[in-house]
Design an enzyme around this catalytic site. Structure first.
Site, PDB file in Angstrom:
ATOM      1  CG  ASP A  72      -7.654  12.100   8.411  1.00  0.00           C
ATOM      2  OD1 ASP A  72      -7.676  13.020   9.247  1.00  0.00           O
ATOM      3  OD2 ASP A  72      -8.024  10.946   8.667  1.00  0.00           O
ATOM      4  CE  LYS A 124       4.310   7.109  -2.558  1.00  0.00           C
ATOM      5  NZ  LYS A 124       5.584   7.702  -2.182  1.00  0.00           N
ATOM      6  CE1 TYR A 140      -8.964   7.140   5.779  1.00  0.00           C
ATOM      7  CE2 TYR A 140     -10.051   9.203   6.249  1.00  0.00           C
ATOM      8  CZ  TYR A 140      -8.937   8.391   6.317  1.00  0.00           C
ATOM      9  OH  TYR A 140      -7.799   8.852   6.940  1.00  0.00           O
ATOM     10  CG  ASP A 142       6.814  10.477  -0.594  1.00  0.00           C
ATOM     11  OD1 ASP A 142       6.190  11.157  -1.435  1.00  0.00           O
ATOM     12  OD2 ASP A 142       7.601   9.574  -0.921  1.00  0.00           O
ATOM     13  CG  ASP A 164      -4.600  15.949  12.343  1.00  0.00           C
ATOM     14  OD1 ASP A 164      -5.556  16.652  11.948  1.00  0.00           O
ATOM     15  OD2 ASP A 164      -4.720  15.078  13.225  1.00  0.00           O
TER      16      ASP A 164
END
Ligand code: NAD
Length: 360
Positions: free
Chosen positions: A248, A192, A142, A224, A252
């Site tokens: 992020d 990852k 970001y 994943d 959620d």
């Protein structure tokens, strides 16, 4: 009795409605003489754009820097969606986090048992879920440079950069291990590392920091797989630590385990001044209708007492008050089910404030 300066930034959409309920809770705490507050309101996001032309004006920045803690509602909405990216309301959030150097975002996802039916997963899967996601907040993709949309060989190219410095990984890993020490002593680091070099380093550094925490169990998981495991058997997790973008998304997903985005608070810590806000956005689709759930914001006030004011007993009391009101069967629309009493934002705020009087 200690006095705390709180910067109150209600923001846009449902922000002012939910903030009003959080302030009711602060009033009860003051009336019970547990602490007193100096509340200073400031503009951020769309409402700041309307007045100053920018989402995070100097006036608000100064107000924030003079506070002991910052309580934020939410920012954004369709009115400002077509503005140039750099002055969109959401840019204020990045600016605020950077200004406060709040590099660690704590997002608890805890199921209140009375809401077990509100989750989209089976009760036996979600019962007892209590996860703390520790998300890196001020670096990663970001913020990484270069970024932007450029022209290359006659076509447009979109660029973002995933970059982590060793010290940034070290400090977030420490927050995760320290957090786990106060909980169930397990950390799962999500990366990852099979594809992204930046997260190969992430894994290495987290493993190195772990040497100072022999009492904490550390595991590593690819993102994943983590997304899948959160839905399959969420109770396996205690603390999850991960990068800005993975955190992020995963937080959620964790939120939905507990029934509604409207339930979940967050704390952003690491700098001198902590930032507390619900994890949801400004929900323009329901703004001004007295139907938003104020619990995420009220629970953010709870986190503020633990992490900024060193009064964890107040967070426990707020949590108990919320639990009581839910046990009595009161629900806002997002968590309502048949047989329960539907109440609006204002009423939910009043009920929790009343319940808190008996819990403090
Ligand atoms: P959102 O979180 O605002 O809403 C998603 C859905 O959840 C909506 O249907 C909404 O009605 C519902 N919802 C959210 N909070 C609720 C609550 N307290 N009670 C009941 N229902 C609730 O996300 P979005 O719709 O993607 O974004 C709306 C705006 O908010 C956008 O402008 C976005 O950029 C902004 N946003 C801001 C923040 C923030 O301020 N921290 C975070 C995310 C999105």
């Amino acid at each position: 009795m200690e006095n705390f300066k709180i910067a109150v930034l209600a923001g846009d959409g449902i922000g002012p409605e939910i903030m009003k309920q959080a302030l009711k809770v602060l009033k009860v705490i003051e009336q019970k003489k547990k602490a007193s507050f100096e509340l200073k309101e400031g503009l951020i996001g769309g409402c700041a754009i309307d007045k100053f032309g920018i989402p995070f004006p100097e006036e608000t920045q100064q107000l924030v820097l003079k506070a002991d803690a910052v309580l934020l509602g939410a920012v954004g909405g369709p009115k400002w969606d077509n503005l140039e990216f750099s002055i969109r309301p959401e840019r204020a959030l990045l600016g605020l986090r950077k200004l406060l150097q709040a590099f660690a975002n704590l997002r608890p996802a805890k199921l209140y048992e009375p809401l077990i039916e509100a989750s989209s997963l089976k009760p036996e899967v979600v019962s007892g879920v209590d996860i703390m996601v520790v998300r890196e907040l001020t670096s990663g993709i970001y913020f990484g440079e270069p970024r932007g949309i450029i022209e290359e060989e006659g076509e447009r190219v979109g660029i973002n950069t995933l970059k982590y410095r060793e010290h940034e990984i070290k400090r977030i890993a420490k927050v995760a291990f320290d957090t786990a020490r106060k909980r169930h002593k397990r950390v799962c680091s999500v990366d990852k590392a099979n594809v992204l070099e930046a997260t190969v380093l992430w894994r290495e550094v987290v493993t190195e920091v772990h040497k100072d925490y022999p009492d904490i169990e550390l595991s590593h998981m690819y993102v994943d797989n983590a997304a899948m495991q959160i839905i399959r058997w969420p109770k396996q997790f205690d603390v999850m630590v991960t990068t800005n973008i993975f955190g992020d998304i995963l937080s959620d997903a964790c939120a939905m385990l507990t029934g509604s985005l409207g339930m979940l608070p967050s704390a952003s810590i690491g700098g001198k001044i902590g930032l507390y806000e619900p994890i949801h956005g400004s929900a323009p689709d329901i703004a001004g209708q007295d139907i938003a759930n104020p619990i995420a914001t009220i629970n953010s006030v709870g986190m503020m007492f633990t992490h900024s004011f060193n009064m964890p007993e107040i967070e426990v009391a707020i949590d108990k008050a919320v639990q009581m009101v839910l046990e009595q069967g009161y629900r806002t629309k997002d968590i309502w089910e048949k047989g329960k009493t539907l109440v609006g934002t204002e009423k939910m705020g009043d009920l929790i404030a009343e319940a808190l009087e008996t819990c403090l």
